[in-house]
Design a protein around this motif. Structure first.
Motif, PDB file in Angstrom:
ATOM      1  N   GLU A 222      -2.588   5.549   9.442  1.00 23.90           N
ATOM      2  CA  GLU A 222      -1.636   4.597   8.866  1.00 23.90           C
ATOM      3  C   GLU A 222      -1.761   4.569   7.347  1.00 23.90           C
ATOM      4  N   GLU A 223      -3.002   4.527   6.865  1.00 19.16           N
ATOM      5  CA  GLU A 223      -3.197   4.481   5.425  1.00 19.16           C
ATOM      6  C   GLU A 223      -2.656   5.734   4.756  1.00 19.16           C
ATOM      7  N   GLU A 224      -2.853   6.884   5.426  1.00 23.59           N
ATOM      8  CA  GLU A 224      -2.344   8.132   4.861  1.00 23.59           C
ATOM      9  C   GLU A 224      -0.821   8.119   4.812  1.00 23.59           C
ATOM     10  N   GLU A 225      -0.179   7.590   5.900  1.00 23.19           N
ATOM     11  CA  GLU A 225       1.271   7.505   5.919  1.00 23.19           C
ATOM     12  C   GLU A 225       1.791   6.608   4.805  1.00 23.19           C
ATOM     13  N   GLU A 226       1.082   5.486   4.586  1.00 22.97           N
ATOM     14  CA  GLU A 226       1.509   4.559   3.543  1.00 22.97           C
ATOM     15  C   GLU A 226       1.417   5.204   2.162  1.00 22.97           C
ATOM     16  N   GLU A 227       0.333   5.982   1.939  1.00 20.22           N
ATOM     17  CA  GLU A 227       0.178   6.651   0.656  1.00 20.22           C
ATOM     18  C   GLU A 227       1.282   7.680   0.451  1.00 20.22           C
ATOM     19  N   GLN A 228       1.633   8.409   1.520  1.00 13.53           N
ATOM     20  CA  GLN A 228       2.706   9.373   1.411  1.00 13.53           C
ATOM     21  C   GLN A 228       4.028   8.684   1.120  1.00 13.53           C
ATOM     22  N   GLY A 229       4.232   7.510   1.754  1.00 17.01           N
ATOM     23  CA  GLY A 229       5.479   6.776   1.521  1.00 17.01           C
ATOM     24  C   GLY A 229       5.628   6.344   0.084  1.00 17.01           C
ATOM     25  N   LEU A 230       4.526   5.951  -0.549  1.00 18.77           N
ATOM     26  CA  LEU A 230       4.582   5.504  -1.924  1.00 18.77           C
ATOM     27  C   LEU A 230       4.873   6.636  -2.901  1.00 18.77           C
TER      28      LEU A 230
ATOM     29  N   LYS B 285      14.472 -10.989   3.638  1.00 17.15           N
ATOM     30  CA  LYS B 285      13.025 -10.994   3.823  1.00 17.15           C
ATOM     31  C   LYS B 285      12.380  -9.640   3.535  1.00 17.15           C
ATOM     32  N   PHE B 286      13.193  -8.596   3.350  1.00 17.66           N
ATOM     33  CA  PHE B 286      12.656  -7.250   3.224  1.00 17.66           C
ATOM     34  C   PHE B 286      11.782  -7.130   1.982  1.00 17.66           C
ATOM     35  N   PRO B 287      10.620  -6.462   2.078  1.00 20.87           N
ATOM     36  CA  PRO B 287       9.725  -6.345   0.927  1.00 20.87           C
ATOM     37  C   PRO B 287      10.398  -5.614  -0.222  1.00 20.87           C
ATOM     38  N   SER B 288      10.067  -6.016  -1.437  1.00 17.50           N
ATOM     39  CA  SER B 288      10.651  -5.400  -2.629  1.00 17.50           C
ATOM     40  C   SER B 288       9.555  -5.150  -3.651  1.00 17.50           C
ATOM     41  N   GLY B 289       9.946  -4.580  -4.781  1.00 18.72           N
ATOM     42  CA  GLY B 289       8.961  -4.283  -5.821  1.00 18.72           C
ATOM     43  C   GLY B 289       8.103  -3.106  -5.418  1.00 18.72           C
ATOM     44  N   ASP B 290       6.820  -3.168  -5.744  1.00 20.44           N
ATOM     45  CA  ASP B 290       5.882  -2.091  -5.438  1.00 20.44           C
ATOM     46  C   ASP B 290       4.705  -2.611  -4.619  1.00 20.44           C
ATOM     47  N   PRO B 291       4.977  -3.113  -3.403  1.00 19.59           N
ATOM     48  CA  PRO B 291       3.863  -3.612  -2.582  1.00 19.59           C
ATOM     49  C   PRO B 291       2.963  -2.470  -2.146  1.00 19.59           C
ATOM     50  N   GLU B 292       1.688  -2.763  -2.004  1.00 20.39           N
ATOM     51  CA  GLU B 292       0.723  -1.729  -1.625  1.00 20.39           C
ATOM     52  C   GLU B 292       0.778  -1.413  -0.136  1.00 20.39           C
ATOM     53  N   ASN B 293       1.198  -2.378   0.662  1.00 18.95           N
ATOM     54  CA  ASN B 293       1.167  -2.192   2.112  1.00 18.95           C
ATOM     55  C   ASN B 293       2.556  -2.425   2.699  1.00 18.95           C
TER      56      ASN B 293
END
Length: 360
Positions: free
Chosen positions: A30-38, A139-147
């Motif tokens: 999951e963490e790897e996927e999140e890093e790739q998404g960013l 409600k959708f996350p915006s900006g540059d959230p880490e998670n």
């Protein structure tokens, strides 16, 4: 604990995927996927949003083409069956940017497709079709959230809860009070990641093409949603703990689903609006998603529906129409014929089918 069930990753072996059941992803993955998404870069192409429509006995085509991302096209068909009233509703938003203030950092596109199957009336399904995606956008996350991934999960859970609460408040204020309820199956595509949230017995399935031993591609049907009815052990136990009963496979002998939007009179009996959540990353092996109410699946298995669509896509030439490609015409025909075939097979219920083509 992860809230999502993850579908299998595409295989590169010579055999088909051994099972189409979801499995949990490890925390490290999951963490790897999140890093790739960013790391994904924002595409500068123009956006075109589409408003939801509740239509019957006709087709509709929505397009999104973004370089480097899956090309998504949505097609819809709706049939009344033998019902006096069309209680289904649907939404197709290949680009939600029109109703969102901003997107998370490095996210290029958010798409949304949903089917709502009403019971006891059409007011709950129409309310959900009109409001759920609006609440989701706020409600959708915006900006540059880490998670981002965990925030999207929370957003979906909060959105379903708020939509249910708002409809129940409106329903209880009427005289007499509305008793409508609705299933909800929503497909949210963030760049190339699919998130599915569902209540009740409407379903979403993915057609993924995998290599076979004969070096040919064969379809594998992956379930993107989970049915909720009171005959399932966990659902029945929750209903009984809340003081409800299950008779003839129904809550109090009446309601066929164990999770829904609305149905205020059954909420004290263990019927809830907490959706099942699943996710899947799209790949070049993926062909299309079928999103439909239970009217379709009463007369089609998931595998049969996938094979029916593929038979039309792989069929002969279709009559050309100005401004529409042959591929789009085939998907449109497949969607319309799938809904019509469900009625021909004797389904008396409303039938709504959304077919989302996936291309690269």
């Amino acid at each position: 604990m992860d809230l999502f069930d993850d579908l299998p990753e595409p295989t590169q072996t010579s055999g088909p995927v051994p099972a189409a059941q979801p499995q949990n992803t490890k925390e490290e993955e999951e963490e790897e996927e999140e890093e790739q998404g960013l790391k994904r870069k924002r595409d500068d192409a123009d956006h075109h949003g589409d408003k939801p429509e509740d239509q019957e006995d006709r087709g509709e085509i929505k397009k999104v083409c973004r370089e480097g991302l899956p090309r998504l096209r949505g097609f819809v068909a709706a049939r009344r069956g033998e019902r006096d009233e069309m209680q289904d509703a649907h939404v197709m938003l290949p680009d939600m940017s029109g109703c969102m203030t901003s997107l998370p950092g490095n996210t290029s596109r958010v798409s949304y497709f949903a089917v709502f199957d009403g019971h006891g009336g059409a007011r709950a399904s129409r309310f959900a079709a009109e409001n759920l995606h609006q609440t989701l956008a706020k409600k959708f996350p915006s900006g540059d959230p880490e998670n981002v991934d965990k925030l999207i999960k929370k957003c979906l859970l909060d959105t379903f809860r708020q939509t249910d609460e708002e409809f129940l408040k409106k329903a209880s204020s009427q005289k007499p009070a509305w008793k409508d309820g609705s299933t909800a199956t929503c497909v949210l595509v963030v760049d190339d990641m699919v998130y599915v949230a569902n209540l009740g017995d409407s379903r979403a399935v993915l057609c993924r093409m995998e290599a076979s031993a004969a070096d040919q591609r064969r379809p594998v049907t992956l379930a993107l949603s989970k049915e909720h009815n009171p005959t399932i052990y966990e659902e029945r136990m929750r209903i009984q703990r809340a003081g409800g009963t299950v008779r003839d496979g129904r809550v109090l002998g009446v309601l066929e689903v164990s999770r829904s939007i609305g149905d205020g009179q059954y909420k004290r009996c263990g019927v809830i609006s907490i959706p099942d959540l699943r996710r899947c990353q799209l790949t070049a092996n993926d062909r299309f998603i079928i999103l439909a109410c239970d009217g379709l699946f009463k007369v089609f298995s998931a595998d049969e529906a996938v094979k029916f669509v593929l038979s039309i896509l792989q069929g002969g030439a279709v009559e050309q129409r100005s401004g529409v490609t042959e591929e789009e015409l085939k998907f449109e025909a497949a969607c319309q014929q799938l809904a019509s075939e469900a009625v021909r097979r004797g389904c008396a219920d409303n039938v709504t089918v959304i077919l989302v083509s996936i291309g690269y």
